[in-house]
Design a protein around this motif. Sequence first.
Motif, PDB file in Angstrom:
ATOM      1  N   ASP A 112      25.804 -85.044  68.427  1.00 28.73           N
ATOM      2  CA  ASP A 112      25.580 -85.522  67.063  1.00 28.73           C
ATOM      3  C   ASP A 112      26.876 -85.574  66.262  1.00 28.73           C
ATOM      4  OD1 ASP A 112      23.917 -86.314  64.849  1.00 28.73           O
ATOM      5  OD2 ASP A 112      24.061 -84.279  64.071  1.00 28.73           O
ATOM      6  N   ARG A 113      27.729 -84.558  66.438  1.00 27.89           N
ATOM      7  CA  ARG A 113      28.922 -84.409  65.607  1.00 27.89           C
ATOM      8  C   ARG A 113      30.104 -85.245  66.083  1.00 27.89           C
ATOM      9  NH1 ARG A 113      29.931 -79.444  66.843  1.00 27.89           N
ATOM     10  NH2 ARG A 113      31.701 -79.887  68.211  1.00 27.89           N
ATOM     11  N   ASP A 114      30.207 -85.481  67.388  1.00 26.95           N
ATOM     12  CA  ASP A 114      31.435 -86.069  67.928  1.00 26.95           C
ATOM     13  C   ASP A 114      31.152 -87.242  68.858  1.00 26.95           C
ATOM     14  OD1 ASP A 114      34.141 -86.355  68.338  1.00 26.95           O
ATOM     15  OD2 ASP A 114      34.285 -84.754  69.828  1.00 26.95           O
ATOM     16  N   PRO A 115      30.448 -88.273  68.379  1.00 26.84           N
ATOM     17  CA  PRO A 115      30.150 -89.410  69.265  1.00 26.84           C
ATOM     18  C   PRO A 115      31.391 -90.169  69.718  1.00 26.84           C
ATOM     19  CG  PRO A 115      29.583 -89.938  66.998  1.00 26.84           C
ATOM     20  CD  PRO A 115      29.914 -88.475  67.025  1.00 26.84           C
ATOM     21  N   ALA A 116      32.486 -90.036  68.992  1.00 24.86           N
ATOM     22  CA  ALA A 116      33.716 -90.724  69.397  1.00 24.86           C
ATOM     23  C   ALA A 116      34.241 -90.203  70.724  1.00 24.86           C
ATOM     24  CB  ALA A 116      34.786 -90.564  68.313  1.00 24.86           C
ATOM     25  N   ASN A 117      33.923 -88.958  71.061  1.00 22.49           N
ATOM     26  CA  ASN A 117      34.466 -88.351  72.268  1.00 22.49           C
ATOM     27  C   ASN A 117      33.406 -87.941  73.284  1.00 22.49           C
ATOM     28  OD1 ASN A 117      37.387 -88.211  71.567  1.00 22.49           O
ATOM     29  ND2 ASN A 117      36.622 -86.969  69.872  1.00 22.49           N
ATOM     30  N   VAL A 118      32.136 -87.974  72.894  1.00 19.28           N
ATOM     31  CA  VAL A 118      31.061 -87.533  73.779  1.00 19.28           C
ATOM     32  C   VAL A 118      30.181 -88.725  74.139  1.00 19.28           C
ATOM     33  CG1 VAL A 118      29.065 -86.031  74.031  1.00 19.28           C
ATOM     34  CG2 VAL A 118      31.092 -85.223  72.789  1.00 19.28           C
ATOM     35  N   LEU A 119      30.052 -88.980  75.431  1.00 15.63           N
ATOM     36  CA  LEU A 119      29.183 -90.060  75.909  1.00 15.63           C
ATOM     37  C   LEU A 119      27.963 -89.451  76.593  1.00 15.63           C
ATOM     38  CD1 LEU A 119      28.740 -93.079  76.226  1.00 15.63           C
ATOM     39  CD2 LEU A 119      30.129 -93.006  78.301  1.00 15.63           C
ATOM     40  N   GLY A 120      28.142 -88.929  77.793  1.00 17.63           N
ATOM     41  CA  GLY A 120      27.039 -88.289  78.506  1.00 17.63           C
ATOM     42  C   GLY A 120      27.170 -86.788  78.446  1.00 17.63           C
ATOM     43  N   ALA A 121      26.173 -86.090  77.890  1.00 16.08           N
ATOM     44  CA  ALA A 121      26.139 -84.631  77.855  1.00 16.08           C
ATOM     45  C   ALA A 121      25.048 -84.154  78.808  1.00 16.08           C
ATOM     46  CB  ALA A 121      25.884 -84.127  76.439  1.00 16.08           C
ATOM     47  N   VAL A 122      25.449 -83.401  79.818  1.00 18.80           N
ATOM     48  CA  VAL A 122      24.536 -82.932  80.850  1.00 18.80           C
ATOM     49  C   VAL A 122      24.277 -81.444  80.647  1.00 18.80           C
ATOM     50  CG1 VAL A 122      24.235 -82.562  83.328  1.00 18.80           C
ATOM     51  CG2 VAL A 122      25.265 -84.680  82.513  1.00 18.80           C
ATOM     52  N   LEU A 123      23.000 -81.047  80.676  1.00 19.15           N
ATOM     53  CA  LEU A 123      22.634 -79.636  80.656  1.00 19.15           C
ATOM     54  C   LEU A 123      22.588 -79.114  82.083  1.00 19.15           C
ATOM     55  CD1 LEU A 123      19.727 -79.581  78.002  1.00 19.15           C
ATOM     56  CD2 LEU A 123      22.161 -79.078  77.653  1.00 19.15           C
ATOM     57  N   ASP A 124      23.288 -78.019  82.328  1.00 21.13           N
ATOM     58  CA  ASP A 124      23.303 -77.357  83.636  1.00 21.13           C
ATOM     59  C   ASP A 124      22.376 -76.147  83.600  1.00 21.13           C
ATOM     60  OD1 ASP A 124      25.215 -79.146  84.527  1.00 21.13           O
ATOM     61  OD2 ASP A 124      26.888 -77.848  84.030  1.00 21.13           O
ATOM     62  N   TYR A 125      21.527 -76.015  84.618  1.00 19.24           N
ATOM     63  CA  TYR A 125      20.570 -74.916  84.675  1.00 19.24           C
ATOM     64  C   TYR A 125      21.058 -73.866  85.666  1.00 19.24           C
ATOM     65  CZ  TYR A 125      17.470 -78.090  82.181  1.00 19.24           C
ATOM     66  OH  TYR A 125      16.928 -78.932  81.236  1.00 19.24           O
TER      67      TYR A 125
END
Length: 332
Positions: free
Chosen positions: A317-330
């Motif tokens: 939400d805060r940094d779309p300029a630098n974040v494309l795909g955010a993956v959650l690791d379990y």
Amino acid sequence: MPFDTSRAVWFVGPRQIELREAPVHRPEPYEITVRATRSLISAGTEMLVYRGDTNPGDRMPPNSEGQFPFPTKYGYQTVGEVVAAGEDSGFHVGEHVFTRHPHQDLFTIEARPEYVVRVPAGVDDSTATFLNLTRVALTGVLDVPVKVGETAVVFGQGIVGMMCARIAGLNAAATVVVDRFEKRRALALHYGARAAVEPQDVKDVVFELSHGRGADVVYEASGAPPALQSAIEIAADQGEIVAISLYGNHEVPLRLAPEFHFRRLRITSSQATDQARWNWVRRTEAAFGLLERLSVADMISSHVGFAAAAEAYELVDRDPANVLGAVLDYPA
């Protein structure tokens, strides 16, 4: 009766995430139980939910819970390992599967082909989380294909827009992508786009590359309401516009004269539902085929532990300029 408990991501208010306990029941003959390994946060529709930009009664994906706007357990791209399988499920313990299920570390799900699919041997779990968004992009191109030699424009270089541009580029003479973030434009060029421009520059570039004709096909995947107006303004005579974006509760004002009528333009809404000859199973197979051909490693900006899911959403939400795909690791 439950045989285990799990934790699941819940949206409980604007920009508020909680991990809540959930019971997990033993699989019935047609079900499987999955222990998650990876899941992908959608920076499009999922962030609309996160921010509270939904309407009561909006359609939810399968296996979600709750209600819009809050509280809701929402998501649709989790990959994991089968740890228990019903005798009629068609799956076996140890297989890795993609599921249309919210972010949850352990869950039981009906083994329907539109909910669960095996991950091919050549696709790792992180890559497999991109299946659903790749299928959305593929559906947009199937709704209005790019013919050989045509000029295609894609607004928005999030995951859906970027995959859409890459798929369209397999045929197009020139693919132009539009995004306000420099890193996304640079990655699109790396993946083969002819030009990558900011929104205010798209018209001049498109008419130059198309020798004054305009864009044959325009895909709007940015989620930004003004982009649909820009798509109308750059489309060629009898050009086609594909609205892939979901705008949530944002208004989309349009000025239709003169381009829309005089150029005989057509706007098609795209949604990842069955089409003639392209049912869910076939599009899934094709999407996995694309993921085997088109690496998405550079599209993963960050891996975040499942326990810190709230931080992952804040980052997107805060940094779309630098974040494309955010993956959650379990955890294993």
